[in-house]
Write a protein that holds these residues in place. Structure first.
Motif, PDB file in Angstrom:
ATOM      1  N   THR A 145       0.649  -1.140  -0.076  1.00 44.17           N
ATOM      2  CA  THR A 145      -0.069   0.086  -0.061  1.00 44.17           C
ATOM      3  C   THR A 145       0.964   1.176   0.063  1.00 44.17           C
ATOM      4  O   THR A 145       0.456   2.051  -0.749  1.00 44.17           O
ATOM      5  CB  THR A 145      -0.949   0.110   1.197  1.00 44.17           C
ATOM      6  OG1 THR A 145      -1.769  -1.176   1.387  1.00 44.17           O
ATOM      7  CG2 THR A 145      -1.862   1.187   1.121  1.00 44.17           C
ATOM      8  N   GLN A 147       2.706   1.792  -3.322  1.00 43.40           N
ATOM      9  CA  GLN A 147       2.143   2.030  -4.387  1.00 43.40           C
ATOM     10  C   GLN A 147       1.523   3.637  -4.265  1.00 43.40           C
ATOM     11  O   GLN A 147       1.262   4.223  -5.184  1.00 43.40           O
ATOM     12  CB  GLN A 147       0.738   1.224  -4.683  1.00 43.40           C
ATOM     13  CG  GLN A 147       1.034   0.004  -5.219  1.00 43.40           C
ATOM     14  CD  GLN A 147       1.384   0.216  -6.685  1.00 43.40           C
ATOM     15  OE1 GLN A 147       0.867   0.872  -7.521  1.00 43.40           O
ATOM     16  NE2 GLN A 147       2.556  -0.581  -6.815  1.00 43.40           N
ATOM     17  N   PHE A 196      -1.025   0.883  -9.654  1.00 40.61           N
ATOM     18  CA  PHE A 196      -1.945  -0.192  -9.783  1.00 40.61           C
ATOM     19  C   PHE A 196      -2.629  -0.454  -8.837  1.00 40.61           C
ATOM     20  O   PHE A 196      -2.521  -0.656  -7.728  1.00 40.61           O
ATOM     21  CB  PHE A 196      -0.918  -1.257 -10.198  1.00 40.61           C
ATOM     22  CG  PHE A 196      -0.190  -1.384 -11.377  1.00 40.61           C
ATOM     23  CD1 PHE A 196      -0.810  -1.674 -12.501  1.00 40.61           C
ATOM     24  CD2 PHE A 196       1.215  -1.221 -11.212  1.00 40.61           C
ATOM     25  CE1 PHE A 196      -0.191  -1.662 -13.733  1.00 40.61           C
ATOM     26  CE2 PHE A 196       1.976  -1.255 -12.365  1.00 40.61           C
ATOM     27  CZ  PHE A 196       1.271  -1.369 -13.468  1.00 40.61           C
ATOM     28  N   PHE A 197      -4.325  -0.291  -9.074  1.00 43.78           N
ATOM     29  CA  PHE A 197      -5.092  -0.216  -7.873  1.00 43.78           C
ATOM     30  C   PHE A 197      -5.350  -1.741  -7.347  1.00 43.78           C
ATOM     31  O   PHE A 197      -5.894  -1.735  -6.039  1.00 43.78           O
ATOM     32  CB  PHE A 197      -6.520   0.414  -8.387  1.00 43.78           C
ATOM     33  CG  PHE A 197      -6.364   1.914  -8.502  1.00 43.78           C
ATOM     34  CD1 PHE A 197      -6.324   2.527  -7.391  1.00 43.78           C
ATOM     35  CD2 PHE A 197      -6.153   2.567  -9.919  1.00 43.78           C
ATOM     36  CE1 PHE A 197      -6.272   4.110  -7.729  1.00 43.78           C
ATOM     37  CE2 PHE A 197      -6.058   3.775  -9.846  1.00 43.78           C
ATOM     38  CZ  PHE A 197      -6.033   4.569  -9.031  1.00 43.78           C
ATOM     39  N   ARG A 198      -4.904  -2.740  -8.018  1.00 44.64           N
ATOM     40  CA  ARG A 198      -5.307  -3.973  -7.636  1.00 44.64           C
ATOM     41  C   ARG A 198      -4.221  -4.225  -6.438  1.00 44.64           C
ATOM     42  O   ARG A 198      -4.363  -4.948  -5.407  1.00 44.64           O
ATOM     43  CB  ARG A 198      -5.165  -4.981  -8.586  1.00 44.64           C
ATOM     44  CG  ARG A 198      -3.787  -5.058  -9.381  1.00 44.64           C
ATOM     45  CD  ARG A 198      -3.514  -5.926 -10.613  1.00 44.64           C
ATOM     46  NE  ARG A 198      -2.599  -5.878 -11.375  1.00 44.64           N
ATOM     47  CZ  ARG A 198      -2.769  -5.438 -12.692  1.00 44.64           C
ATOM     48  NH1 ARG A 198      -3.849  -5.591 -13.203  1.00 44.64           N
ATOM     49  NH2 ARG A 198      -1.493  -5.355 -13.423  1.00 44.64           N
ATOM     50  N   PHE A 199      -3.019  -3.615  -6.487  1.00 41.35           N
ATOM     51  CA  PHE A 199      -2.058  -3.758  -5.465  1.00 41.35           C
ATOM     52  C   PHE A 199      -2.468  -2.927  -4.179  1.00 41.35           C
ATOM     53  O   PHE A 199      -2.197  -3.366  -3.267  1.00 41.35           O
ATOM     54  CB  PHE A 199      -0.755  -3.347  -5.844  1.00 41.35           C
ATOM     55  CG  PHE A 199       0.259  -4.336  -6.863  1.00 41.35           C
ATOM     56  CD1 PHE A 199      -0.122  -5.741  -6.752  1.00 41.35           C
ATOM     57  CD2 PHE A 199       0.682  -3.792  -8.197  1.00 41.35           C
ATOM     58  CE1 PHE A 199       0.412  -6.300  -7.663  1.00 41.35           C
ATOM     59  CE2 PHE A 199       1.222  -4.602  -8.880  1.00 41.35           C
ATOM     60  CZ  PHE A 199       1.075  -5.986  -8.819  1.00 41.35           C
ATOM     61  N   LEU A 209      -5.631  -2.610  -3.308  1.00 43.29           N
ATOM     62  CA  LEU A 209      -6.546  -3.034  -3.024  1.00 43.29           C
ATOM     63  C   LEU A 209      -6.143  -4.304  -2.292  1.00 43.29           C
ATOM     64  O   LEU A 209      -6.864  -4.781  -1.085  1.00 43.29           O
ATOM     65  CB  LEU A 209      -7.780  -3.560  -3.785  1.00 43.29           C
ATOM     66  CG  LEU A 209      -8.968  -4.384  -3.398  1.00 43.29           C
ATOM     67  CD1 LEU A 209      -9.756  -3.386  -2.587  1.00 43.29           C
ATOM     68  CD2 LEU A 209      -9.764  -4.782  -4.555  1.00 43.29           C
ATOM     69  N   GLY A 210      -5.238  -5.095  -2.826  1.00 38.16           N
ATOM     70  CA  GLY A 210      -4.668  -6.158  -2.231  1.00 38.16           C
ATOM     71  C   GLY A 210      -3.852  -5.961  -0.919  1.00 38.16           C
ATOM     72  O   GLY A 210      -3.973  -6.570  -0.053  1.00 38.16           O
TER      73      GLY A 210
END
Length: 66
Positions: A21, A24, A32-35, A37-38
């Protein structure tokens, strides 16, 4: 042994989630929003496990699992 393994895994989830988080948000050229969120999910689950299994019992607080 189970509690030690749970502590290690939940701490690792917390550290890796914070790393993903923060990296990023602050240092990545392309976010990268998937990172994001993850990382947020890993932080939330790691904190929840640490709270329910280690912090709340030490403080004498009731949790839904207890």
């Amino acid at each position: 042994m189970r509690r030690l393994l749970l502590f290690i895994l939940s701490s690792a989830m917390l550290v890796v989630g914070l790393y993903l988080t923060i990296f990023q948000l602050l240092f990545a050229h392309t976010v990268f929003f998937r990172f994001l969120l993850g990382g947020a999910v890993l932080v939330a689950v790691g904190l929840y496990l640490l709270w329910v299994d280690f912090v709340a019992p030490k403080l004498g607080l009731k949790t839904p699992e207890s």
